[in-house]
Design a protein around this motif. Sequence first.
Motif, PDB file in Angstrom:
ATOM      1  N   TYR A 165       0.754  -1.166  -0.138  1.00 39.11           N
ATOM      2  CA  TYR A 165       0.030  -0.065  -0.144  1.00 39.11           C
ATOM      3  C   TYR A 165       0.712   1.359  -0.016  1.00 39.11           C
ATOM      4  O   TYR A 165       1.927   1.114   0.264  1.00 39.11           O
ATOM      5  CB  TYR A 165      -1.022   0.015   1.309  1.00 39.11           C
ATOM      6  N   ASP A 166       0.342   2.346  -0.527  1.00 35.67           N
ATOM      7  CA  ASP A 166       0.902   3.707  -0.483  1.00 35.67           C
ATOM      8  C   ASP A 166      -0.152   4.657  -0.341  1.00 35.67           C
ATOM      9  O   ASP A 166      -1.066   4.895  -1.340  1.00 35.67           O
ATOM     10  CB  ASP A 166       1.781   3.924  -1.705  1.00 35.67           C
ATOM     11  N   VAL A 167      -0.398   5.222   0.812  1.00 39.00           N
ATOM     12  CA  VAL A 167      -1.843   6.141   0.900  1.00 39.00           C
ATOM     13  C   VAL A 167      -1.223   7.443   1.277  1.00 39.00           C
ATOM     14  O   VAL A 167      -0.439   7.824   1.759  1.00 39.00           O
ATOM     15  CB  VAL A 167      -2.637   5.353   2.023  1.00 39.00           C
ATOM     16  N   PRO A 168      -2.194   8.190   0.826  1.00 40.05           N
ATOM     17  CA  PRO A 168      -2.124   9.817   1.099  1.00 40.05           C
ATOM     18  C   PRO A 168      -2.212  10.052   2.355  1.00 40.05           C
ATOM     19  O   PRO A 168      -3.007   9.376   3.068  1.00 40.05           O
ATOM     20  CB  PRO A 168      -3.241  10.460   0.188  1.00 40.05           C
ATOM     21  N   LYS A 224      -9.008  11.348  -5.693  1.00 41.04           N
ATOM     22  CA  LYS A 224     -10.347  10.929  -6.212  1.00 41.04           C
ATOM     23  C   LYS A 224     -11.354  10.611  -5.074  1.00 41.04           C
ATOM     24  O   LYS A 224     -12.490  10.962  -5.346  1.00 41.04           O
ATOM     25  CB  LYS A 224     -10.185   9.850  -7.189  1.00 41.04           C
ATOM     26  N   THR A 225     -10.669  10.287  -4.041  1.00 41.18           N
ATOM     27  CA  THR A 225     -11.946   9.989  -2.971  1.00 41.18           C
ATOM     28  C   THR A 225     -12.101  10.898  -2.414  1.00 41.18           C
ATOM     29  O   THR A 225     -13.306  11.142  -1.458  1.00 41.18           O
ATOM     30  CB  THR A 225     -11.003   8.827  -1.946  1.00 41.18           C
ATOM     31  N   ASN A 258     -10.309   3.478   1.821  1.00 42.74           N
ATOM     32  CA  ASN A 258      -9.633   4.741   1.224  1.00 42.74           C
ATOM     33  C   ASN A 258      -8.308   4.570   1.061  1.00 42.74           C
ATOM     34  O   ASN A 258      -7.657   5.338   1.146  1.00 42.74           O
ATOM     35  CB  ASN A 258     -10.281   6.155   2.019  1.00 42.74           C
ATOM     36  N   SER A 259      -7.941   3.161   1.007  1.00 41.38           N
ATOM     37  CA  SER A 259      -6.461   3.014   0.912  1.00 41.38           C
ATOM     38  C   SER A 259      -6.273   2.092  -0.244  1.00 41.38           C
ATOM     39  O   SER A 259      -6.137   0.877  -0.151  1.00 41.38           O
ATOM     40  CB  SER A 259      -5.720   2.535   1.971  1.00 41.38           C
TER      41      SER A 259
END
Length: 316
Positions: free
Chosen positions: A120-123, A224-225, A282-283
Amino acid sequence: MKHGALAGLLAAAAALTSTACSAQSYPDKPVQMIIPFDAGGNTDLMARALQEEMSRALGQPLVPINKPGAAATLGTGELARAKPDGVTIGMVPIGPIAIQPNIRKLPYGPESFDYICQTYDVPIFLMVPKTSPYKTAADVIAFAKANPNAFLYGSSGPGTMPHIATAAFLNAAGATGTHIPFRGSGEMAQALLGGTVMAFSDAPSIAAANDLRVLAVYSAEREKTHPDVPTMKELGYDFTGSIWGGIIAPKGLPQPVAAKLEQACEAAATSEGYKQTAAKLNSPALYKNARDFKAFVEAQSKTMGAVVRAVGLEAK
């Protein structure tokens, strides 16, 4: 050849044969997955999202074990010391392997591990409770500038990405605050809701799980989310960052074991089950193989070293 020398060679050959057989039959028992943060945080959520699919791919249970403390360096250090046989692996994020070694002396570094895969790589978002008077990032800065060091912000530990992100934001804005660290994102979120801290920066899964208001995202482009949430760059603060993580293991895994782990991780990280679970958090799911993940960590370690120096967190 003397009897003693012959016996030694036979013993060594037997040990090598045993190790090879063990590697070929791997895994023949449950695999422990160390999570160096407490339950309920982003690393924990992403590890458990992967757990079922990777257990299925391995053919053995993957057992999550939370080992929080010292900004995730306790659990990561324990992983580095574990026997490199594939029985103990870890889901480890950016902080303990790419940031912490730039801040303080540790008994391990990025070179202490074998890299299996990135998942994973999430904001990162700046977030506050929905009851907070802060409606925008500008509101936060206005308060912080008018009240030096009175702005209380949390993190999942000193030198974690949530800490670095908020510190970099305040530094770029010419404001100050007081950092209050916790053992993980779950504990930090409860402190935010309880009023112990005013804000923190973390993954969108934490905002969703705790019904928080997001003010800005540390990305180059809007997510986008969250299309209505501005980027820090839009607001005039040129800092981007994310919370990434993946599966690593103690250095020295037998090649057949490393290969089986990488295959299982790829199957899990690219499965529809994992993608759907990650999307709910949301990831978005992501997969990098062992070689690419290792190169990514090495590059990130250098990048985060520069950020650490810029915000004044390097070891004195």
